[in-house]
Write a protein that holds these residues in place. Structure first.
Motif, PDB file in Angstrom:
ATOM      1  N   HIS A   1      -8.480  67.835  10.085  1.00 39.63           N
ATOM      2  CA  HIS A   1      -7.915  68.529  11.242  1.00 39.63           C
ATOM      3  C   HIS A   1      -8.088  67.634  12.467  1.00 39.63           C
ATOM      4  CE1 HIS A   1      -9.279  71.668   8.420  1.00 39.63           C
ATOM      5  NE2 HIS A   1      -8.155  72.268   8.772  1.00 39.63           N
ATOM      6  N   LYS A   2      -7.000  67.322  13.127  1.00 32.77           N
ATOM      7  CA  LYS A   2      -7.076  66.454  14.304  1.00 32.77           C
ATOM      8  C   LYS A   2      -8.028  67.012  15.351  1.00 32.77           C
ATOM      9  CE  LYS A   2      -2.496  64.340  13.967  1.00 32.77           C
ATOM     10  NZ  LYS A   2      -1.162  64.197  14.584  1.00 32.77           N
ATOM     11  N   VAL A   3      -8.004  68.320  15.542  1.00 31.49           N
ATOM     12  CA  VAL A   3      -8.839  68.921  16.580  1.00 31.49           C
ATOM     13  C   VAL A   3     -10.331  68.732  16.278  1.00 31.49           C
ATOM     14  CG1 VAL A   3      -8.874  71.272  15.613  1.00 31.49           C
ATOM     15  CG2 VAL A   3      -9.108  70.924  18.083  1.00 31.49           C
ATOM     16  N   ILE A   4     -10.709  68.794  15.016  1.00 28.33           N
ATOM     17  CA  ILE A   4     -12.114  68.575  14.641  1.00 28.33           C
ATOM     18  C   ILE A   4     -12.485  67.113  14.878  1.00 28.33           C
ATOM     19  CG2 ILE A   4     -13.797  68.589  12.751  1.00 28.33           C
ATOM     20  CD1 ILE A   4     -12.996  71.400  13.527  1.00 28.33           C
TER      21      ILE A   4
ATOM     22  N   MET B   1     -12.422  74.977   5.401  1.00 27.64           N
ATOM     23  CA  MET B   1     -10.985  74.893   5.576  1.00 27.64           C
ATOM     24  C   MET B   1     -10.448  73.519   5.173  1.00 27.64           C
ATOM     25  SD  MET B   1     -10.267  77.159   9.041  1.00 27.64           S
ATOM     26  CE  MET B   1      -8.974  76.133   9.549  1.00 27.64           C
ATOM     27  N   ARG B   2     -11.229  72.464   5.438  1.00 28.70           N
ATOM     28  CA  ARG B   2     -10.747  71.125   5.112  1.00 28.70           C
ATOM     29  C   ARG B   2     -10.612  70.947   3.616  1.00 28.70           C
ATOM     30  NH1 ARG B   2     -12.024  66.323   3.476  1.00 28.70           N
ATOM     31  NH2 ARG B   2     -14.210  66.707   3.118  1.00 28.70           N
TER      32      ARG B   2
ATOM     33  N   TYR C   1     -19.755  64.016   8.083  1.00 30.29           N
ATOM     34  CA  TYR C   1     -20.547  64.026   9.313  1.00 30.29           C
ATOM     35  C   TYR C   1     -19.754  64.624  10.481  1.00 30.29           C
ATOM     36  CZ  TYR C   1     -22.854  62.301  13.506  1.00 30.29           C
ATOM     37  OH  TYR C   1     -23.440  62.213  14.743  1.00 30.29           O
ATOM     38  N   LEU C   2     -18.498  64.244  10.612  1.00 34.06           N
ATOM     39  CA  LEU C   2     -17.682  64.750  11.714  1.00 34.06           C
ATOM     40  C   LEU C   2     -17.500  66.264  11.636  1.00 34.06           C
ATOM     41  CD1 LEU C   2     -15.013  61.916  11.881  1.00 34.06           C
ATOM     42  CD2 LEU C   2     -16.808  62.394  13.561  1.00 34.06           C
ATOM     43  N   TYR C   3     -17.489  66.800  10.440  1.00 28.67           N
ATOM     44  CA  TYR C   3     -17.338  68.244  10.259  1.00 28.67           C
ATOM     45  C   TYR C   3     -18.662  68.998  10.352  1.00 28.67           C
ATOM     46  CZ  TYR C   3     -12.381  68.432   9.210  1.00 28.67           C
ATOM     47  OH  TYR C   3     -11.018  68.394   9.319  1.00 28.67           O
ATOM     48  N   SER C   4     -19.741  68.381   9.890  1.00 30.89           N
ATOM     49  CA  SER C   4     -21.007  69.117   9.793  1.00 30.89           C
ATOM     50  C   SER C   4     -22.080  68.653  10.775  1.00 30.89           C
ATOM     51  CB  SER C   4     -21.571  68.980   8.377  1.00 30.89           C
ATOM     52  OG  SER C   4     -22.020  67.649   8.156  1.00 30.89           O
TER      53      SER C   4
END
Length: 141
Positions: free
Chosen positions: A22-25, A1-2, A65-68
């Motif tokens: 995404h702020k929530v992520i 999505m990003r 890293y923050l996403y995965s």
């Protein structure tokens, strides 16, 4: 999505690099971002946030890293990742960066790693760097 820019609500800026996120992520992955986006700070209302002190290359790695939850720590990026993970309160990444540095002490970096270990209060790296310097003094000097 990003990467498809779907439902993104903030752009992180690392130097010249702009990454839609995404702020929530970000908030779920980092206490730093959680406080930033929910603590009434100016950034909580902004759709763009400049992250000062972190270069574009490191910023790109951090967002991935923050996403995965995955990152490739190398000799080229370990010190930058240590700085960034300390700044962004990413304890797991900081620990992984510390461990990587402990395992990659060399004559060419032992003194800088000793200084870095004092700066970030990394006791294990202090001990290992000091021991390395003691053991390899003839090679280093």
């Amino acid at each position: 999505m990003r990467t498809a820019n779907e439902l993104v609500d903030v752009v992180l800026v690392f130097g010249e690099l702009r990454l839609a996120c995404h702020k929530v992520i970000l908030a779920s992955s980092s206490y730093y971002f959680r406080r930033m986006f929910s603590g009434g700070l100016r950034e909580s209302q902004s759709d763009e946030v400049a992250i000062k002190g972190i270069d574009a290359k490191t910023g790109k790695l951090l967002v991935k890293y923050l996403y995965s939850g995955k990152i490739d720590i190398t000799e080229e990026n370990a010190q930058n990742l240590l700085f960034a993970s300390n700044m962004l309160l990413l304890d797991d990444l900081k620990a992984a960066s510390e461990e990587f540095l402990c395992e990659h002490i060399q004559p060419s970096n032992c003194v800088s790693l000793l200084n870095l270990s004092h700066l970030y209060e990394i006791k294990d790296l202090v001990k290992r760097a000091q021991q390395f310097i003691t053991d390899k003094w003839a090679e280093i000097s």
